[in-house]
Design an enzyme around this catalytic site. Structure first.
Site, PDB file in Angstrom:
ATOM      1  N   SER A 162     -23.711 -22.771   0.280  1.00  0.00           N
ATOM      2  CA  SER A 162     -24.799 -22.187   1.073  1.00  0.00           C
ATOM      3  C   SER A 162     -25.666 -21.212   0.294  1.00  0.00           C
ATOM      4  O   SER A 162     -26.759 -20.879   0.737  1.00  0.00           O
ATOM      5  CB  SER A 162     -24.228 -21.476   2.310  1.00  0.00           C
ATOM      6  OG  SER A 162     -23.491 -20.327   1.927  1.00  0.00           O
TER       7      SER A 162
ATOM      8  N   LYS B  17     -23.689 -14.110   1.878  1.00  0.00           N
ATOM      9  CA  LYS B  17     -24.973 -14.443   2.494  1.00  0.00           C
ATOM     10  C   LYS B  17     -26.015 -13.410   2.101  1.00  0.00           C
ATOM     11  O   LYS B  17     -25.708 -12.332   1.602  1.00  0.00           O
ATOM     12  CB  LYS B  17     -24.856 -14.482   4.028  1.00  0.00           C
ATOM     13  CG  LYS B  17     -23.845 -15.471   4.589  1.00  0.00           C
ATOM     14  CD  LYS B  17     -24.216 -16.923   4.322  1.00  0.00           C
ATOM     15  CE  LYS B  17     -23.156 -17.879   4.888  1.00  0.00           C
ATOM     16  NZ  LYS B  17     -23.411 -19.277   4.506  1.00  0.00           N
TER      17      LYS B  17
END
Length: 273
Positions: A71, A119
């Site tokens: 991601s 993230k």
């Protein structure tokens, strides 16, 4: 002979060791054994001290973490090991740095206990976030994100690209808890970040399971900021989900065999920015 007793000469020429108490007798074998024992104790002491220092560093300063998933491509690859700076954020002190928009952070997943997640922070407390056709709007302004890549699946996901306008459901892989909680934070077209959380998303936007799918990042879950990659190894997708003992042993053997040819040497010591 003739009743005259003769005295044997002392072992040290004409002087006996008992004649002078300041004379030191050197016995090489005993000295050697004593020296080895002394060196061994010093080595053991230094080893224990080094382990204590290392433990303190890991607990309070830096922590090694393995990147799971893709991601955060292209900045972080699946299977990479990174060092995390744990001293960077102290929310309780006014003078200390705070988590800010655009920071890449490591935190404990609110959806999978024990899993470390990386993230980028898209929203801090009070921010209003929404997506339209995959474009992020924060506090009414369209964001320019040069770090984002779109190399995911070709299928159209309305929830992913139009958050939070499209209602969440299991069909979009949204966690049940977030399905219930999300609507209480929606105002108009935006989701509003609460005072005790952050909104995070992955740079590889089309494949990232992030705050759109499991909710806000609790402040207390934040570990720190990635510093640099200390080892990068080619890892199959979703390897971290293979938790079976035999699968873990099999992959460990694979790593040992292919350590040199499948290590990403060019990414070693690369700084995470």
């Amino acid at each position: 002979m003739l009743g005259i007793r003769t005295r044997r000469p002392p072992p040290f020429g004409g002087i006996h060791i008992d004649d002078d108490k300041d004379i030191q007798v050197h016995r090489p074998e005993e000295a050697s054994r004593s020296s080895l024992w002394s060196e061994g104790r010093l080595l053991l002491r230094d080893l224990v001290f080094a382990l204590m220092i290392a433990a303190l560093v890991v607990v309070f300063v830096v922590q090694p973490v393995k990147v799971e998933g893709t991601s955060m491509l292209p900045r972080l690859h699946d299977g990479e090991r990174i060092f995390v700076n744990k001293l960077i954020y102290y929310d309780e002190y006014r003078w200390a740095p705070k988590v800010d928009r655009g920071d890449i952070v490591v935190f404990l997943s609110p959806a999978e206990p024990g899993l470390y997640v990386v993230k980028r922070i898209m929203g801090i407390p009070g921010d209003r976030i929404h997506l339209r056709d995959g474009v992020v709007y924060r506090n009414g302004e369209k964001l320019v994100e040069p770090y984002v890549q779109h190399k995911g699946p070709v299928f159209y996901d309305p929830y992913r690209d139009n958050f939070p306008a499209v209602p969440p459901s299991e069909a979009y892989n949204v966690s049940p808890d977030w399905q219930l909680l999300m609507r209480s934070h929606v105002e108009g077209d935006d989701i509003v970040i609460p005072k005790d959380g952050y909104f995070g998303m992955g740079d590889n936007r089309d494949v990232s399971l992030d705050s759109r799918y499991w909710g806000f990042i609790p402040k207390e879950n934040v570990i720190g900021r990635p510093m640099f990659v200390y080892w990068s190894f080619n890892t199959p997708p979703d390897q971290y989900r293979h938790t079976d003992f035999s699968e873990r042993i099999g992959f460990l053997v694979h790593v040992v065999i292919h350590f040199f040819d499948e290590t990403r040497w060019r990414r070693t010591l690369q700084v995470v920015q």
